[in-house]
Design a protein around this motif. Structure first.
Motif, short mmCIF file in Angstrom:
data_model
loop_
_atom_site.label_atom_id
_atom_site.label_comp_id
_atom_site.label_asym_id
_atom_site.label_seq_id
_atom_site.Cartn_x
_atom_site.Cartn_y
_atom_site.Cartn_z
N ILE A 97 0.84 -1.21 0.00
CA ILE A 97 0.00 0.00 0.00
C ILE A 97 0.87 1.25 0.00
O ILE A 97 0.71 2.16 -0.82
CB ILE A 97 -0.93 -0.01 1.24
CG1 ILE A 97 -1.98 -1.11 1.09
CG2 ILE A 97 -1.60 1.33 1.43
CD1 ILE A 97 -2.80 -1.32 2.33
N PHE A 98 1.84 1.27 0.92
CA PHE A 98 2.71 2.44 1.01
C PHE A 98 3.47 2.68 -0.28
O PHE A 98 3.56 3.81 -0.78
CB PHE A 98 3.70 2.26 2.17
CG PHE A 98 4.74 3.32 2.25
CD1 PHE A 98 4.42 4.56 2.78
CD2 PHE A 98 6.02 3.10 1.78
CE1 PHE A 98 5.37 5.56 2.84
CE2 PHE A 98 6.97 4.09 1.84
CZ PHE A 98 6.64 5.33 2.37
N ILE A 104 2.65 6.32 -7.12
CA ILE A 104 1.69 7.23 -7.75
C ILE A 104 2.20 8.67 -7.64
O ILE A 104 2.21 9.42 -8.63
CB ILE A 104 0.31 7.07 -7.10
CG1 ILE A 104 -0.30 5.73 -7.51
CG2 ILE A 104 -0.62 8.20 -7.50
CD1 ILE A 104 -1.52 5.37 -6.71
N ALA A 105 2.67 9.03 -6.44
CA ALA A 105 3.15 10.40 -6.25
C ALA A 105 4.34 10.69 -7.17
O ALA A 105 4.36 11.71 -7.88
CB ALA A 105 3.54 10.59 -4.79
N LEU A 106 5.32 9.77 -7.17
CA LEU A 106 6.54 10.04 -7.95
C LEU A 106 6.26 10.07 -9.44
O LEU A 106 6.77 10.92 -10.17
CB LEU A 106 7.60 8.98 -7.63
CG LEU A 106 8.26 9.08 -6.27
CD1 LEU A 106 9.20 7.92 -6.06
CD2 LEU A 106 9.03 10.37 -6.16
N VAL A 107 5.42 9.12 -9.92
CA VAL A 107 5.17 9.08 -11.36
C VAL A 107 4.36 10.30 -11.80
O VAL A 107 4.58 10.85 -12.88
CB VAL A 107 4.47 7.76 -11.74
CG1 VAL A 107 4.01 7.78 -13.18
CG2 VAL A 107 5.42 6.60 -11.55
N SER A 108 3.45 10.77 -10.92
CA SER A 108 2.71 11.97 -11.33
C SER A 108 3.62 13.18 -11.35
O SER A 108 3.48 14.06 -12.22
CB SER A 108 1.52 12.20 -10.40
OG SER A 108 1.93 12.12 -9.08
N SER B 19 10.50 3.22 -6.37
CA SER B 19 9.42 2.63 -5.58
C SER B 19 9.65 1.14 -5.36
O SER B 19 9.39 0.62 -4.26
CB SER B 19 8.09 2.83 -6.29
OG SER B 19 7.91 4.18 -6.58
N LEU B 20 10.15 0.45 -6.37
CA LEU B 20 10.42 -0.98 -6.20
C LEU B 20 11.51 -1.19 -5.15
O LEU B 20 11.44 -2.13 -4.35
CB LEU B 20 10.82 -1.61 -7.53
CG LEU B 20 9.67 -1.81 -8.52
CD1 LEU B 20 10.19 -2.27 -9.86
CD2 LEU B 20 8.70 -2.84 -7.98
N GLY B 21 12.52 -0.30 -5.15
CA GLY B 21 13.56 -0.42 -4.13
C GLY B 21 12.99 -0.19 -2.74
O GLY B 21 13.31 -0.92 -1.80
#
Lengths: 168, 103
Positions: A97-98, A104-108, B19-21
């Protein structure tokens, strides 16, 4: 167009390697997946014209660092599923979830960066003499400190990994 | 007419790898695989630095990536030495069982 297709292939490979690293239960397989991802990152550097960094990435990361990881894994003789029952069974759920929120935040944010465009010919490579000139003039102090840090790390590793004396 | 790869795509790749990291650090129990995930996050940040360096047309970002790689080498050496010392005391690399500072 060809560059875009090449980038998509390489990015897909990097993400598949990262996911493989996370899901494989055997740490040796994780390390080999990570080597694959690091090679894909080197290819991304090449597509961005940073060929010196691509070569350094392969030599330092995929070569030295991952060999060190594999050496330690084999030195400790790790096998899969030696951990027993999981004391925190919810960490997969909460972690997913985290991380989904973070992604989502980073890709946006990445999608919002539209003002910047790559300038010049995309196939132009970085000139290594320019890089070296910058490294030895503007960043000379940082370069020397980096060499000091490597020396400290070397001494620290010897101290940490040394077998303690009997009765000490 | 825009040539080459859009900056957004490269930054999106960087975001996904980061994010994967982070996911790996959160969910894995093997301390060595957690350490590999940290390396993956460092690489994601490096991709973003190289992309911005390329977009702005100066080389400072690439120099920073060079220093990051140097520090990553030092960090991996120290971290693996700590893992070896931990393993020598506890005979495990499960972080959930390394909950005390001593013993």
């Amino acid at each position: 167009m060809l560059l875009k297709v090449a980038f998509l292939l390489v990015a897909f490979g990097a993400i598949v390697g990262a996911i493989g690293m996370l899901v494989s239960p055997n740490p040796v397989h994780s390390a080999l997946f990570l080597v694959w991802t690091l090679f894909c990152v080197a290819a991304v550097y090449l597509l961005l014209g940073a060929e010196f960094l691509a070569v350094v990435q392969i030599i330092v990361y995929a070569g030295a660092i991952m060999v060190l990881f594999l050496f330690i894994i084999m030195l400790l003789n790790l096998r899969r599923d030696e951990f027993g029952p999981d004391p925190m069974p919810n960490q997969w759920t909460w972690g997913l979830i985290f991380t989904a929120l973070l992604a989502i935040a980073l890709v946006s944010v990445a999608g919002a960066v539209v003002g910047l465009r790559f300038s010049g010919n995309p196939l132009t490579l970085t000139s290594i003499p320019d890089l070296a000139r910058l490294l030895f003039t503007k960043y000379l102090l940082a370069f020397e400190i980096a060499s000091l840090i490597l020396l400290i790390a070397m001494v620290g590793v010897v101290v940490l990994a040394k077998r303690p004396k009997e009765g000490a | 007419m825009e040539a080459g790869v859009p900056l957004n795509w490269v930054l999106a790749l960087s975001a996904i790898l980061f994010s994967l990291g982070a996911l790996g650090v959160l969910i894995k129990r093997n301390i060595i695989v957690m350490f590999m995930s940290i390396e993956l996050m460092l690489n994601a940040a490096n991709i973003a630095l190289v992309a911005f360096s390329r977009a702005h047309g100066n080389l400072d970002g690439q120099i920073i990536v060079f220093f990051t790689m140097t520090l990553a080498a030092a960090e991996v050496a120290i971290g693996l030495a700590i893992i070896v010392a931990l393993f020598r005391i506890r005979r495990t690399v499960d972080v959930d069982r390394a909950t005390l500072l001593k013993w």
